[in-house]
Design a protein around this motif. Structure first.
Motif, PDB file in Angstrom:
ATOM      1  N   SER A   1       9.886   4.138  -2.589  1.00  0.00           N
ATOM      2  CA  SER A   1      10.050   4.073  -4.042  1.00  0.00           C
ATOM      3  C   SER A   1      10.245   5.469  -4.632  1.00  0.00           C
ATOM      4  O   SER A   1       9.803   6.468  -4.063  1.00  0.00           O
ATOM      5  CB  SER A   1       8.842   3.394  -4.694  1.00  0.00           C
ATOM      6  OG  SER A   1       7.678   4.167  -4.532  1.00  0.00           O
ATOM      7  N   PHE A   2      10.909   5.491  -5.773  1.00  0.00           N
ATOM      8  CA  PHE A   2      11.145   6.697  -6.549  1.00  0.00           C
ATOM      9  C   PHE A   2      10.849   6.359  -7.997  1.00  0.00           C
ATOM     10  O   PHE A   2      11.191   5.266  -8.452  1.00  0.00           O
ATOM     11  CB  PHE A   2      12.605   7.157  -6.450  1.00  0.00           C
ATOM     12  CG  PHE A   2      13.084   7.369  -5.053  1.00  0.00           C
ATOM     13  CD1 PHE A   2      12.873   8.589  -4.421  1.00  0.00           C
ATOM     14  CD2 PHE A   2      13.726   6.365  -4.363  1.00  0.00           C
ATOM     15  CE1 PHE A   2      13.308   8.795  -3.127  1.00  0.00           C
ATOM     16  CE2 PHE A   2      14.169   6.552  -3.071  1.00  0.00           C
ATOM     17  CZ  PHE A   2      13.963   7.772  -2.450  1.00  0.00           C
ATOM     18  N   GLY A   3      10.223   7.257  -8.716  1.00  0.00           N
ATOM     19  CA  GLY A   3       9.942   6.952 -10.108  1.00  0.00           C
ATOM     20  C   GLY A   3       9.561   8.174 -10.905  1.00  0.00           C
ATOM     21  O   GLY A   3       9.502   9.307 -10.390  1.00  0.00           O
ATOM     22  N   ASN A   4       9.254   7.924 -12.164  1.00  0.00           N
ATOM     23  CA  ASN A   4       8.846   8.986 -13.062  1.00  0.00           C
ATOM     24  C   ASN A   4       7.900   8.412 -14.107  1.00  0.00           C
ATOM     25  O   ASN A   4       8.164   7.343 -14.670  1.00  0.00           O
ATOM     26  CB  ASN A   4      10.053   9.614 -13.743  1.00  0.00           C
ATOM     27  CG  ASN A   4       9.734  10.971 -14.341  1.00  0.00           C
ATOM     28  OD1 ASN A   4       8.583  11.406 -14.371  1.00  0.00           O
ATOM     29  ND2 ASN A   4      10.761  11.651 -14.830  1.00  0.00           N
TER      30      ASN A   4
ATOM     31  N   VAL B   1       0.898  -1.159   0.000  1.00  0.00           N
ATOM     32  CA  VAL B   1       0.000   0.000   0.000  1.00  0.00           C
ATOM     33  C   VAL B   1       0.933   1.204   0.000  1.00  0.00           C
ATOM     34  O   VAL B   1       1.480   1.578   1.028  1.00  0.00           O
ATOM     35  CB  VAL B   1      -0.920   0.018   1.241  1.00  0.00           C
ATOM     36  CG1 VAL B   1      -1.785   1.270   1.234  1.00  0.00           C
ATOM     37  CG2 VAL B   1      -1.768  -1.231   1.300  1.00  0.00           C
ATOM     38  N   ILE B   2       1.132   1.776  -1.190  1.00  0.00           N
ATOM     39  CA  ILE B   2       2.116   2.842  -1.346  1.00  0.00           C
ATOM     40  C   ILE B   2       1.402   4.174  -1.559  1.00  0.00           C
ATOM     41  O   ILE B   2       0.542   4.290  -2.435  1.00  0.00           O
ATOM     42  CB  ILE B   2       3.076   2.542  -2.519  1.00  0.00           C
ATOM     43  CG1 ILE B   2       3.836   1.245  -2.241  1.00  0.00           C
ATOM     44  CG2 ILE B   2       4.036   3.698  -2.741  1.00  0.00           C
ATOM     45  CD1 ILE B   2       4.731   0.786  -3.358  1.00  0.00           C
TER      46      ILE B   2
ATOM     47  N   PRO C   1       3.430   0.686   3.791  1.00  0.00           N
ATOM     48  CA  PRO C   1       3.630  -0.656   4.332  1.00  0.00           C
ATOM     49  C   PRO C   1       3.428  -1.727   3.264  1.00  0.00           C
ATOM     50  O   PRO C   1       2.842  -1.474   2.209  1.00  0.00           O
ATOM     51  CB  PRO C   1       2.543  -0.754   5.403  1.00  0.00           C
ATOM     52  CG  PRO C   1       1.434   0.076   4.844  1.00  0.00           C
ATOM     53  CD  PRO C   1       2.115   1.214   4.128  1.00  0.00           C
ATOM     54  N   GLN C   2       3.896  -2.924   3.563  1.00  0.00           N
ATOM     55  CA  GLN C   2       3.724  -4.057   2.670  1.00  0.00           C
ATOM     56  C   GLN C   2       3.598  -5.327   3.503  1.00  0.00           C
ATOM     57  O   GLN C   2       4.317  -5.506   4.477  1.00  0.00           O
ATOM     58  CB  GLN C   2       4.925  -4.171   1.724  1.00  0.00           C
ATOM     59  CG  GLN C   2       4.903  -5.387   0.824  1.00  0.00           C
ATOM     60  CD  GLN C   2       6.050  -5.352  -0.154  1.00  0.00           C
ATOM     61  OE1 GLN C   2       6.010  -4.581  -1.107  1.00  0.00           O
ATOM     62  NE2 GLN C   2       7.061  -6.163   0.070  1.00  0.00           N
TER      63      GLN C   2
END
Length: 153
Positions: free
Chosen positions: A79-82, A23-24, A39-40
């Motif tokens: 997490s990191f993203g684009n 659950v991000i 959390p996961q």
């Protein structure tokens, strides 16, 4: 566990299969970049221990060790993203994700011994001085395509 002979060499591998339910919460920037945290829950579905030996009477062994692992684990995810826009509704996603498990996984050691067995930690000839929690850390790199339905956020 298995019997180890003096002068024998071995290679052991334990494979643990899990189902991960994260659950991000994403915090987005205006240009498509994002930072995620949450959390996961990991559900252990299968675990297998295998070893090959050289220099002794036994050549290889493989055991299902699923019951020695905790059935579920609690982790934190970062997490990191684009999301790179390709068209109005299509995006190319690239991300980097880290997870740390806070729950003791238990399981087996490199000799296939059940780490929940209290005999490993007791007596004058104990195998280990005390129980040490087994935690995992993982990193993953992902790419994907996203099709967004509805409003352009």
């Amino acid at each position: 566990g298995e019997i180890y002979d003096a002068g024998e060499s071995s290679k052991a591998t334990t494979t643990v299969n899990t189902i991960q339910i994260p659950v991000i919460f994403r915090f987005m920037a205006g240009n498509g970049a994002y930072f995620g945290l949450g959390p996961q829950i990991d559900l252990v579905s299968n675990a297998n221990y295998s070893a090959t030996y050289k220099g002794g009477p036994q050549q290889s062994v493989s055991n299902d060790v699923t019951k020695t692992y905790a059935s579920n684990l609690f982790s934190a995810v970062l997490s990191f993203g684009n999301n790179i826009r390709i068209s109005h509704s299509f995006f190319f996603n690239i991300n980097l994700r880290f997870a740390y498990n806070f729950t003791d996984m238990k399981g087996v050691d490199g000799l296939g011994q059940d780490l929940s067995n209290s005999n490993l930690y007791s007596g004058n000839n104990s195998f280990y001085p005390e129980h040490q929690a087994t935690n995992s850390i993982s990193a993953s790199f992902g790419v994907g395509l996203i099709y967004r339905i509805g409003h352009d956020f």
